[in-house]
Every structure is written in structure tokens, then in C-alpha cells.
Write an enzyme that holds these catalytic residues in place. Sequence first.
Site, PDB file in Angstrom:
ATOM      1  N   HIS A 227       1.681   4.237  -3.114  1.00 52.94           N
ATOM      2  CA  HIS A 227       1.558   5.702  -3.097  1.00 52.94           C
ATOM      3  C   HIS A 227       2.672   6.325  -3.936  1.00 52.94           C
ATOM      4  O   HIS A 227       2.481   7.378  -4.566  1.00 52.94           O
ATOM      5  CB  HIS A 227       1.622   6.241  -1.661  1.00 52.94           C
ATOM      6  CG  HIS A 227       0.321   6.123  -0.914  1.00 52.94           C
ATOM      7  ND1 HIS A 227      -0.854   6.654  -1.391  1.00 52.94           N
ATOM      8  CD2 HIS A 227       0.018   5.543   0.278  1.00 52.94           C
ATOM      9  CE1 HIS A 227      -1.835   6.414  -0.522  1.00 52.94           C
ATOM     10  NE2 HIS A 227      -1.330   5.729   0.490  1.00 52.94           N
TER      11      HIS A 227
ATOM     12  N   GLU B 168      -6.089   6.496  -2.222  1.00 52.96           N
ATOM     13  CA  GLU B 168      -6.059   5.472  -1.173  1.00 52.96           C
ATOM     14  C   GLU B 168      -6.534   4.115  -1.698  1.00 52.96           C
ATOM     15  O   GLU B 168      -5.983   3.071  -1.353  1.00 52.96           O
ATOM     16  CB  GLU B 168      -6.941   5.916  -0.002  1.00 52.96           C
ATOM     17  CG  GLU B 168      -6.220   6.775   1.001  1.00 52.96           C
ATOM     18  CD  GLU B 168      -5.011   6.058   1.593  1.00 52.96           C
ATOM     19  OE1 GLU B 168      -5.130   4.885   1.985  1.00 52.96           O
ATOM     20  OE2 GLU B 168      -3.945   6.678   1.630  1.00 52.96           O
TER      21      GLU B 168
ATOM     22  N   HIS C 120      -9.609   7.802   3.618  1.00 50.31           N
ATOM     23  CA  HIS C 120      -9.547   6.399   4.054  1.00 50.31           C
ATOM     24  C   HIS C 120     -10.930   5.830   4.325  1.00 50.31           C
ATOM     25  O   HIS C 120     -11.055   4.691   4.765  1.00 50.31           O
ATOM     26  CB  HIS C 120      -8.697   6.267   5.317  1.00 50.31           C
ATOM     27  CG  HIS C 120      -7.259   6.595   5.111  1.00 50.31           C
ATOM     28  ND1 HIS C 120      -6.763   7.864   5.273  1.00 50.31           N
ATOM     29  CD2 HIS C 120      -6.213   5.818   4.738  1.00 50.31           C
ATOM     30  CE1 HIS C 120      -5.465   7.858   5.027  1.00 50.31           C
ATOM     31  NE2 HIS C 120      -5.099   6.639   4.697  1.00 50.31           N
TER      32      HIS C 120
ATOM     33  N   TYR D 183      -4.538  14.492  -2.740  1.00 47.07           N
ATOM     34  CA  TYR D 183      -4.818  13.712  -1.533  1.00 47.07           C
ATOM     35  C   TYR D 183      -5.929  14.379  -0.735  1.00 47.07           C
ATOM     36  O   TYR D 183      -5.751  14.785   0.416  1.00 47.07           O
ATOM     37  CB  TYR D 183      -3.534  13.584  -0.705  1.00 47.07           C
ATOM     38  CG  TYR D 183      -3.534  12.385   0.210  1.00 47.07           C
ATOM     39  CD1 TYR D 183      -3.526  11.097  -0.303  1.00 47.07           C
ATOM     40  CD2 TYR D 183      -3.545  12.540   1.580  1.00 47.07           C
ATOM     41  CE1 TYR D 183      -3.538   9.995   0.519  1.00 47.07           C
ATOM     42  CE2 TYR D 183      -3.550  11.447   2.431  1.00 47.07           C
ATOM     43  CZ  TYR D 183      -3.547  10.188   1.887  1.00 47.07           C
ATOM     44  OH  TYR D 183      -3.544   9.090   2.715  1.00 47.07           O
TER      45      TYR D 183
ATOM     46  N   HIS E  64       0.846  -1.205   0.000  1.00 49.94           N
ATOM     47  CA  HIS E  64       0.000   0.000   0.000  1.00 49.94           C
ATOM     48  C   HIS E  64       0.878   1.251   0.000  1.00 49.94           C
ATOM     49  O   HIS E  64       0.691   2.152  -0.823  1.00 49.94           O
ATOM     50  CB  HIS E  64      -0.909  -0.033   1.236  1.00 49.94           C
ATOM     51  CG  HIS E  64      -1.708   1.213   1.467  1.00 49.94           C
ATOM     52  ND1 HIS E  64      -3.074   1.254   1.327  1.00 49.94           N
ATOM     53  CD2 HIS E  64      -1.340   2.465   1.860  1.00 49.94           C
ATOM     54  CE1 HIS E  64      -3.513   2.473   1.601  1.00 49.94           C
ATOM     55  NE2 HIS E  64      -2.473   3.224   1.929  1.00 49.94           N
ATOM     56  N   GLU E  65       1.842   1.301   0.924  1.00 51.64           N
ATOM     57  CA  GLU E  65       2.674   2.509   1.043  1.00 51.64           C
ATOM     58  C   GLU E  65       3.487   2.740  -0.228  1.00 51.64           C
ATOM     59  O   GLU E  65       3.583   3.861  -0.726  1.00 51.64           O
ATOM     60  CB  GLU E  65       3.594   2.415   2.262  1.00 51.64           C
ATOM     61  CG  GLU E  65       2.879   2.328   3.598  1.00 51.64           C
ATOM     62  CD  GLU E  65       1.900   3.463   3.842  1.00 51.64           C
ATOM     63  OE1 GLU E  65       2.085   4.550   3.273  1.00 51.64           O
ATOM     64  OE2 GLU E  65       0.922   3.259   4.580  1.00 51.64           O
TER      65      GLU E  65
ATOM     66  N   ASP F  70      -9.809  13.437   8.019  1.00 48.95           N
ATOM     67  CA  ASP F  70      -9.158  12.451   7.158  1.00 48.95           C
ATOM     68  C   ASP F  70      -9.036  12.971   5.723  1.00 48.95           C
ATOM     69  O   ASP F  70      -9.268  12.241   4.765  1.00 48.95           O
ATOM     70  CB  ASP F  70      -9.968  11.137   7.215  1.00 48.95           C
ATOM     71  CG  ASP F  70      -9.315  10.003   6.454  1.00 48.95           C
ATOM     72  OD1 ASP F  70      -8.079   9.936   6.422  1.00 48.95           O
ATOM     73  OD2 ASP F  70     -10.070   9.190   5.882  1.00 48.95           O
TER      74      ASP F  70
END
Lengths: 381, 103
Positions: free
Chosen positions: A178, A198, A281, A189, A174-175, A276
Site C-alpha cells: 500500500h 487492494e 476487498h 481507495y 500486502h500492507e 467496504d
Amino acid sequence: MCHHAPHRHPILCILPPQILRELARNGTAAERDIALATLATDQTARMTRVTCELQESGAHHALMPAGPARKQRTVYDGGAREALPGRVVRNEGDKATRDAAVNEAYDGLGATWNFYFTAYQRNSIDDRGVRLDATVHYGKRYDNAFWNGQQMIFGDGDGKYFNRFTAALDVIGHELTHGVTGSEARLAYLGQPGALNESISDIFGSLIKQFTLDQTADRADWLIGVGLFSSRVKANGGRAAALRSLKSPGTGYNDPVLGKDPQPAHMADFVHTSRDNGGVHINSGIPNRAFYLAAMAIGGKAWERAGRIWYETIRDRQLKPTAQFADFALRTAMAAGRLYGSASDERTAVLAAWRQVGVTVPSLQAEPHVPASVATVGAAD
Amino acid sequence: MRIQLETDGGFALIPGLSRPLTVDTKELRPVDAAELSRLVEDAGFFARPTSGGEAPAGAADVRRFTLSVVAGARRHTVSFSDPVTDPHLAALRDFVRTHARGG
């Protein structure tokens, strides 16, 4: 980034190339040397400009030679401080250490690199062979993992609700994804583009896990972050808690202390919030489920066709950083049409998936690459 | 003196971990109340700009912290993001986490 050309002679640099060529042929020895050097530099400058223009158009991926395709991983130990990157503890090719977080990060970086290279012939996250860096043991009882635009950062968790953040391969994927999104679609974002950003990270994080386990779509758990929560955190049905579920958004956890997973699965439940970053998310649950539905309908290994469609979508230079769900849905339908044909099962599955989560795909009639007949399907609801 | 910490962002929005945490010196042991006063003083909190650092461009899943302090007639708020490199802000954030009720 485009670099300026190196120094050129201040007078010759303003002369047209044909004059420079004349000087190179007929000038004095000194004039010839300067003219030849300027012509050579000018070619470099022109190539630099061309490269910049190609990068703007996205065509550089097809035309520019990539760097050598090999992994270059470095894992740092943050030493419980919040300073980056920390102390180098494992470089590419080094043996495993006695530190599980270091080894999980190293292996996760490798699994992610392998996935993108094998499945999509992508040379690292920028497709240019960039090195992959990660810092573990960041901060004290730090219960987060994040991407700072350059590298990954993992906390050890608070030991109460969270274990160490390297424990889940899909979170590492996931990271790093990005980073892929940051070098391709550059989705803002915030709000819907942020939720798409996301969602892309969740989707490819899950695909990296499925690829590593060699799972077909129907065998995958479609969960993000299994193993991150401590055993005290509850989920419905007594199963292990996870951060999110692509299959059933909103069911990742349901705990007396932490509360319930707030993700919606359908546009009817879209959450409007200022928190958020506008619910990036939270509302990512909607495109997450659209991908799950498409992948299940297409069948087989999800990264091969459904994943390919989403991958080509994030590389689509017509996808704007401010794209809304419907814009993204349109681009996935167009990518499916380009890859598999406008009457293909894959394209039908993609359109049906978006429809099932309440995202109406805009009319495709204005798009020159897709037959007009498709617009009828897209406008069905 | 009352200090509140709000945490937003991060890898997920966990409802139970997203509630603001508050510490009031009236509810602290004298030694802890003195420490909080010292941390606020050392940080030069009331003279700080309201933004103590934005997330780097292209960053994702970073957390944003907002500290608000009320001391008599003085009140001020400072927001900052991961990675937190300012030791004074980190110390105040950690103090609230450690001493807040239910934190």
C-alpha cells in the site's frame, strides 16, 4: 514534497541572472558576495522546481539519485493500546527478541525490502530509501492489520477467530505494498480503483512470499493470509482457511460463523455495494485472478515477468488515480508490449487473462507506443 | 437506551463479522446498564459531531466504526476510523463488542 528555496536577498532575488552575474563580476565586494550567494541559491531553486516537475511527470525515478540502498527497520510495541507508534523494541541490526510478533514483523519488513530491491531495484517502498516502521500488539484483541499512510499496524487477533496478524508474510507484504502504491499510482481507495489498489497489495504480497520461498508460479499456493485464521475457521475441502485466493477468488474460507469468502472471480459477478469502500476487498478478486492467469500462462517465477509487467504498470504516470479495471488492463498490455514486444507471449498472456475474467481491454489504436495490430486482439471480445 | 455498532472496512470483508451489534439496556444487568449510561454521558455522545475522525490520507485497510444511540426521544450517530485515539469512543465501541448478543 517540494520545499521552498532558502532565503535570498529581497532585492537581488528579482533580478535576472545576467544582472546578477554582472554584479558578481563588477560590483563592490559586498554586492559580489550577495550576487554570488543569490546565484547559487537561485540554481538550487531552479533545481527544486525542475525536481518538482520531474516528480509530477514520474521521470524523477530515472534521473534523481536514490538514497543509500539499505534497510532501516524499526518495530514498536503498542502495548495493547491504540496509540502510535508505541515503544521501540527492535531496531535495524538488533538481535531477535523473545517476542514472536516483533520478530515476524522485523523479518517481514526485511523480506519485503529484499523483494523490491532484488526483483525491481526499488529502494524501499518509496524508492527513496524510506525507513520501514511497524507497530505490533496494537489494541486489545484487535483483529486487523492496516497501513496508516506512514507505517504498518498489526493487532494480536481476537484469539477466537484470528491469530496475530504478523503470522502471514503475504499480509506484511500486502500492507507495505500500500505504501508502494501510495507513492506511485495513488489509486483512490474507493470502487474499482480501490479494488485495484487492494489487488496490487494482494499480488505483490503473494509475490513476496513466492520470492522468499523461491517458488515458481505453478508451485505457489496463491493464497493470502494462511495462518491468520484460527484452526476453528473452516474452508472448502478441509484445507486451511485463508483470507483470499488469487487463483480461485471466493474460496478463501467457508465457515458457519464467518460466512463465505465474498470475492467474485469474473466481471459477471461484480459486487455493487456501498460497504467496504465500495467493495475494495471484494471486487479485487477479479484483477487478482487476472494476474494469476497471466502469471501461470507466462510461467516461471511470477515476479520476474508477470510481476514486472504489473510493477511497471503501477509506475506508469498515465495511470490515473481514478483508473477502472479496463484502464488498468490497457496499461498492463502496454507495459507488456514495452517490456517484451507487442507480439510477445507475455503480452498475449496478459490480454488473454483479462479476457478470461471478463474485462474488455479498450482499443489500443489511439496509443502511439503500441502497434495498431494489437487493437485487434484487445477488441476480440 | 439502545446502542448499535457497525464496523466497516478492515483488511477483508468477513460477512459473519460485519453484522451490526446491538445492546439494549433493557436486556442488561442493572450494573451494566448503569455503566453504559455513564459511558454515553462521559463521552458527551449527543453533543458530538457526526464524524469523530477520518482515516489519514493514503491509509488502507483501516476500519470505520459507526455508533448509534437511541435514548427516549434523543438519537445520535457518530462515525470514526482507525486509529481510534478518543478513549470515550473506544470505551463505547468495546462495551458494545463485549455485551452484544452473539458479539
